[in-house]
Design a protein around this motif. Structure first.
Motif, PDB file in Angstrom:
ATOM      1  N   PRO A  11       0.853  -1.190   0.000  1.00  0.00           N
ATOM      2  CA  PRO A  11       0.000   0.000   0.000  1.00  0.00           C
ATOM      3  C   PRO A  11       0.886   1.236   0.000  1.00  0.00           C
ATOM      4  O   PRO A  11       1.931   1.258   0.638  1.00  0.00           O
ATOM      5  N   ASP A  15      -3.210   7.775   3.856  1.00  0.00           N
ATOM      6  CA  ASP A  15      -4.264   6.889   4.336  1.00  0.00           C
ATOM      7  C   ASP A  15      -4.538   7.235   5.796  1.00  0.00           C
ATOM      8  O   ASP A  15      -3.993   8.201   6.315  1.00  0.00           O
ATOM      9  N   THR A  16      -5.350   6.440   6.466  1.00  0.00           N
ATOM     10  CA  THR A  16      -5.580   6.584   7.902  1.00  0.00           C
ATOM     11  C   THR A  16      -5.230   5.276   8.589  1.00  0.00           C
ATOM     12  O   THR A  16      -5.380   4.196   8.018  1.00  0.00           O
ATOM     13  N   ARG A  23      -3.948  10.396  10.526  1.00  0.00           N
ATOM     14  CA  ARG A  23      -3.481  10.499   9.140  1.00  0.00           C
ATOM     15  C   ARG A  23      -2.064   9.943   9.057  1.00  0.00           C
ATOM     16  O   ARG A  23      -1.193  10.328   9.842  1.00  0.00           O
ATOM     17  N   TRP A  26       1.594   5.604   3.819  1.00  0.00           N
ATOM     18  CA  TRP A  26       2.190   4.287   3.589  1.00  0.00           C
ATOM     19  C   TRP A  26       3.368   4.483   2.647  1.00  0.00           C
ATOM     20  O   TRP A  26       3.226   5.035   1.563  1.00  0.00           O
TER      21      TRP A  26
END
Length: 113
Positions: A11, A15-16, A23, A26
């Motif tokens: 990934p 993202d979270t 927050r 990746w």
């Protein structure tokens, strides 16, 4: 390409966190593994993060050979160090065999019947 890739791509990008909903970004390490870093820059961080020309987020840890950020890199903290809800640690517990498994395959002699 006749063969499937050995594993799906890591990934990558903003993202979270699934545990604390913070927050994160990746990133891909030098060994092609996924690592989460905090999205906010930090002067106390030890991870140099940059985005290459293809859009992938790359991360490297500062070391004795390369102790400062270079070029377009920015310092970030690894999210594992700052997550308020870290993943549970897996400890190695000794496995005990049940009595059924210990005796499996043993033929009892006449006095044991």
């Amino acid at each position: 390409m006749p063969y499937a890739p050995p594993r799906p791509p890591a990934p990558n990008g903003p993202d979270t966190c699934r545990r604390c909903l913070a927050r994160v970004i990746w990133c891909v390490t030098e060994k092609q593994r996924a690592q989460m870093v905090d999205a906010d820059r930090s002067e106390d961080g030890n991870q140099a993060v940059k985005q290459d020309h293809t859009g992938r987020w790359l991360v490297r840890q500062l070391s004795k050979e390369r102790p400062t950020v270079e070029g377009t890199e920015h310092l970030h903290m690894p999210h594992v160090a700052t997550c308020p809800a870290p993943a549970p640690r897996h400890t190695a517990t000794p496995t005990r065999l049940s009595s059924a498994r210990v005796r499996q395959g043993v033929r009892p002699v006449r006095w044991q019947r």
